[in-house]
Design an enzyme around this catalytic site. Structure first.
Site, PDB file in Angstrom:
ATOM      1  N   SER A   1      26.858 -22.297 -15.141  1.00 14.40           N
ATOM      2  CA  SER A   1      25.943 -23.143 -15.681  1.00 14.40           C
ATOM      3  C   SER A   1      26.385 -24.734 -15.204  1.00 14.40           C
ATOM      4  O   SER A   1      27.660 -25.126 -15.434  1.00 14.40           O
ATOM      5  CB  SER A   1      25.707 -23.510 -17.128  1.00 14.40           C
ATOM      6  OG  SER A   1      25.148 -24.743 -17.420  1.00 14.40           O
TER       7      SER A   1
ATOM      8  N   HIS B   1      22.775 -21.179 -12.695  1.00 15.57           N
ATOM      9  CA  HIS B   1      22.039 -21.763 -14.117  1.00 15.57           C
ATOM     10  C   HIS B   1      21.906 -23.430 -14.274  1.00 15.57           C
ATOM     11  O   HIS B   1      23.025 -24.082 -14.171  1.00 15.57           O
ATOM     12  CB  HIS B   1      22.782 -21.077 -15.427  1.00 15.57           C
ATOM     13  CG  HIS B   1      22.012 -21.226 -16.616  1.00 15.57           C
ATOM     14  ND1 HIS B   1      21.024 -20.270 -16.722  1.00 15.57           N
ATOM     15  CD2 HIS B   1      22.297 -21.935 -17.591  1.00 15.57           C
ATOM     16  CE1 HIS B   1      20.465 -20.800 -18.237  1.00 15.57           C
ATOM     17  NE2 HIS B   1      21.071 -21.632 -18.518  1.00 15.57           N
TER      18      HIS B   1
ATOM     19  N   ASP C   1      20.635 -26.145 -16.442  1.00 20.91           N
ATOM     20  CA  ASP C   1      20.230 -26.603 -17.586  1.00 20.91           C
ATOM     21  C   ASP C   1      19.418 -27.878 -17.753  1.00 20.91           C
ATOM     22  O   ASP C   1      20.177 -29.022 -17.451  1.00 20.91           O
ATOM     23  CB  ASP C   1      21.409 -26.688 -18.662  1.00 20.91           C
ATOM     24  CG  ASP C   1      21.835 -25.193 -18.948  1.00 20.91           C
ATOM     25  OD1 ASP C   1      21.008 -24.652 -19.422  1.00 20.91           O
ATOM     26  OD2 ASP C   1      23.084 -25.031 -18.757  1.00 20.91           O
TER      27      ASP C   1
ATOM     28  N   MET D   1      17.582 -30.831 -19.796  1.00 24.32           N
ATOM     29  CA  MET D   1      17.439 -31.185 -21.303  1.00 24.32           C
ATOM     30  C   MET D   1      16.746 -32.503 -21.164  1.00 24.32           C
ATOM     31  O   MET D   1      16.833 -33.389 -20.325  1.00 24.32           O
ATOM     32  CB  MET D   1      18.524 -31.299 -21.781  1.00 24.32           C
ATOM     33  CG  MET D   1      19.446 -30.019 -21.676  1.00 24.32           C
ATOM     34  SD  MET D   1      21.140 -30.305 -22.698  1.00 24.32           S
ATOM     35  CE  MET D   1      21.790 -28.642 -22.133  1.00 24.32           C
TER      36      MET D   1
ATOM     37  N   HIS E   1      16.646 -23.405 -16.713  1.00 23.69           N
ATOM     38  CA  HIS E   1      16.526 -23.242 -18.118  1.00 23.69           C
ATOM     39  C   HIS E   1      16.128 -24.602 -18.623  1.00 23.69           C
ATOM     40  O   HIS E   1      16.797 -25.490 -18.762  1.00 23.69           O
ATOM     41  CB  HIS E   1      18.026 -22.791 -18.947  1.00 23.69           C
ATOM     42  CG  HIS E   1      17.906 -22.873 -20.292  1.00 23.69           C
ATOM     43  ND1 HIS E   1      19.163 -22.741 -21.043  1.00 23.69           N
ATOM     44  CD2 HIS E   1      16.892 -22.762 -21.310  1.00 23.69           C
ATOM     45  CE1 HIS E   1      18.882 -22.502 -22.209  1.00 23.69           C
ATOM     46  NE2 HIS E   1      17.514 -22.339 -22.507  1.00 23.69           N
TER      47      HIS E   1
ATOM     48  N   MET F   1      14.972 -27.075 -21.299  1.00 21.67           N
ATOM     49  CA  MET F   1      15.024 -27.250 -22.960  1.00 21.67           C
ATOM     50  C   MET F   1      14.437 -28.636 -22.968  1.00 21.67           C
ATOM     51  O   MET F   1      14.768 -29.525 -23.155  1.00 21.67           O
ATOM     52  CB  MET F   1      16.606 -27.303 -23.033  1.00 21.67           C
ATOM     53  CG  MET F   1      17.179 -26.122 -23.342  1.00 21.67           C
ATOM     54  SD  MET F   1      19.098 -26.104 -23.207  1.00 21.67           S
ATOM     55  CE  MET F   1      19.187 -26.161 -21.358  1.00 21.67           C
TER      56      MET F   1
ATOM     57  N   MET G   1      19.622 -16.989 -26.618  1.00 25.53           N
ATOM     58  CA  MET G   1      20.830 -18.088 -26.879  1.00 25.53           C
ATOM     59  C   MET G   1      21.968 -17.623 -27.637  1.00 25.53           C
ATOM     60  O   MET G   1      21.498 -17.163 -28.979  1.00 25.53           O
ATOM     61  CB  MET G   1      19.990 -19.357 -27.401  1.00 25.53           C
ATOM     62  CG  MET G   1      19.073 -20.147 -26.523  1.00 25.53           C
ATOM     63  SD  MET G   1      19.792 -20.680 -24.711  1.00 25.53           S
ATOM     64  CE  MET G   1      21.369 -21.635 -25.479  1.00 25.53           C
TER      65      MET G   1
ATOM     66  N   ASP H   1      23.274 -16.937 -23.120  1.00 21.19           N
ATOM     67  CA  ASP H   1      23.594 -18.147 -22.713  1.00 21.19           C
ATOM     68  C   ASP H   1      24.388 -18.939 -23.841  1.00 21.19           C
ATOM     69  O   ASP H   1      23.921 -19.139 -25.048  1.00 21.19           O
ATOM     70  CB  ASP H   1      22.320 -18.839 -22.283  1.00 21.19           C
ATOM     71  CG  ASP H   1      22.870 -20.308 -21.682  1.00 21.19           C
ATOM     72  OD1 ASP H   1      24.078 -20.569 -21.544  1.00 21.19           O
ATOM     73  OD2 ASP H   1      21.857 -20.735 -21.664  1.00 21.19           O
TER      74      ASP H   1
HETATM   75  C1  DX5 Z   1      23.497 -25.025 -23.757  1.00 24.24           C
HETATM   76  C2  DX5 Z   1      23.269 -24.535 -22.165  1.00 24.24           C
HETATM   77  C3  DX5 Z   1      24.135 -23.222 -21.790  1.00 24.24           C
HETATM   78  C4  DX5 Z   1      25.646 -23.993 -21.728  1.00 24.24           C
HETATM   79  C5  DX5 Z   1      26.581 -22.949 -21.431  1.00 24.24           C
HETATM   80  O1  DX5 Z   1      22.463 -25.532 -23.921  1.00 24.24           O
HETATM   81  O2  DX5 Z   1      21.759 -24.004 -22.211  1.00 24.24           O
HETATM   82  O3  DX5 Z   1      23.746 -23.049 -20.566  1.00 24.24           O
HETATM   83  O4  DX5 Z   1      25.731 -24.960 -20.405  1.00 24.24           O
HETATM   84  O5  DX5 Z   1      27.841 -23.528 -21.182  1.00 24.24           O
HETATM   85  P1  DX5 Z   1      28.856 -22.691 -22.087  1.00 24.24           P
HETATM   86  O6  DX5 Z   1      29.201 -21.351 -21.243  1.00 24.24           O
HETATM   87  O7  DX5 Z   1      30.278 -23.846 -21.848  1.00 24.24           O
HETATM   88  O8  DX5 Z   1      29.030 -22.586 -23.289  1.00 24.24           O
HETATM   89 ZN    ZN Z   2      21.221 -22.700 -20.454  1.00 26.00          ZN
END
Ligand code: DX5
Ligand code: ZN
Length: 215
Positions: free
Chosen positions: A5, A30, A32, A34, A63, A65, A135, A173
């Site tokens: 990620s 990956h 993320d 947000m 992903h 969010m 999750m 994740d």
């Molecule tokens: C959390 C994210 C994850 C996160 C994973 O909101 O969706 O993808 O970045 O990071 P680690 O492996 O550090 O928990």
């Molecule tokens: Zn994620």
């Protein structure tokens, strides 16, 4: 498969981070996204994905969010997302339409469930689903601890997949590292996301290998 990620990467040098992940054997990248509303943090959007896209052939596992993902999924697909995953918790009114829109745009579609959402909530959407994202932390931040009890949820997701959507992949994740990877894979997980465990490692290549080969 291991999906580092980039949330844990250096935002000032994301091109180099992504190229590095490809060189050291990441199966997927990956990403993320947000929006500061669905989760209490902000990251990046289409432009980042579009600008990173030419730098690697490694698939982008995006992903989302964000609230009202239906408004944006096409633009993520057009920007180069190979898999677009939306959250069940954004509201059931338009999940089916959102997933259909993702598929129509040519990307694979995923549905994510938070740690406090029953896994069986995904059942109505399994037809045509390419990925179930379980999750294993509450979304919003990297570097959190893997939530105990997530293994049973991963196993249930794998069971539902086997029954209703045999070609779908199970992704986990949050808080994944070389110490818990074997148990997560044994529970039925196909794709292990890892942020801090990869980007925070002195030897990132070894970190990916350790997660992939964990026993
Ligand atoms: C959390 C994210 C994850 C996160 C994973 O909101 O969706 O993808 O970045 O990071 P680690 O492996 O550090 O928990
Ligand atoms: Zn994620």
């Amino acid at each position: 498969m291991v999906a580092p990620s980039i949330l844990s990467g250096n935002f000032a040098d994301m091109g180099a981070e992504v190229k590095n992940m490809t060189e050291i054997g990441a199966d997927l990248i990956h990403v993320d996204v947000m929006d500061g509303v669905f989760v209490p943090n902000l990251t990046f959007g289409f432009k980042m994905i579009k600008d990173l896209r030419p730098l690697t052939k490694t698939p982008f596992d995006v992903h989302l969010m964000i609230t009202e993902p239906i408004r944006y999924v096409e633009r993520f697909a057009e920007s180069g997302a190979d898999i677009v995953t939306v959250h069940y918790e954004t509201g059931t009114a338009d999940i089916a339409d959102t997933l259909a829109k993702i598929r129509k745009s040519g990307a694979k579609c995923g549905l994510a469930v938070n740690p406090d959402t029953p896994i069986d909530s995904v059942i109505p959407y399994l037809g045509g689903l390419d990925m179930i994202l379980v999750m294993t932390v509450f979304p919003g931040f990297g570097g959190q601890k893997f939530i105990d009890g997530s293994l049973g949820r991963i196993a249930r997701a794998a069971e539902l997949r086997d029954r209703y959507a045999p070609s779908a992949l199970i992704e986990a994740d949050g808080g994944i590292n070389a110490d818990n990877a074997a148990a997560i894979a044994a529970a039925g997980c196909d794709i292990l996301v890892a942020g801090n465990a990869v980007f925070g490692a002195a030897d990132r290549r070894a970190a990916i290998e350790h997660i992939r080969r964990a026993e």
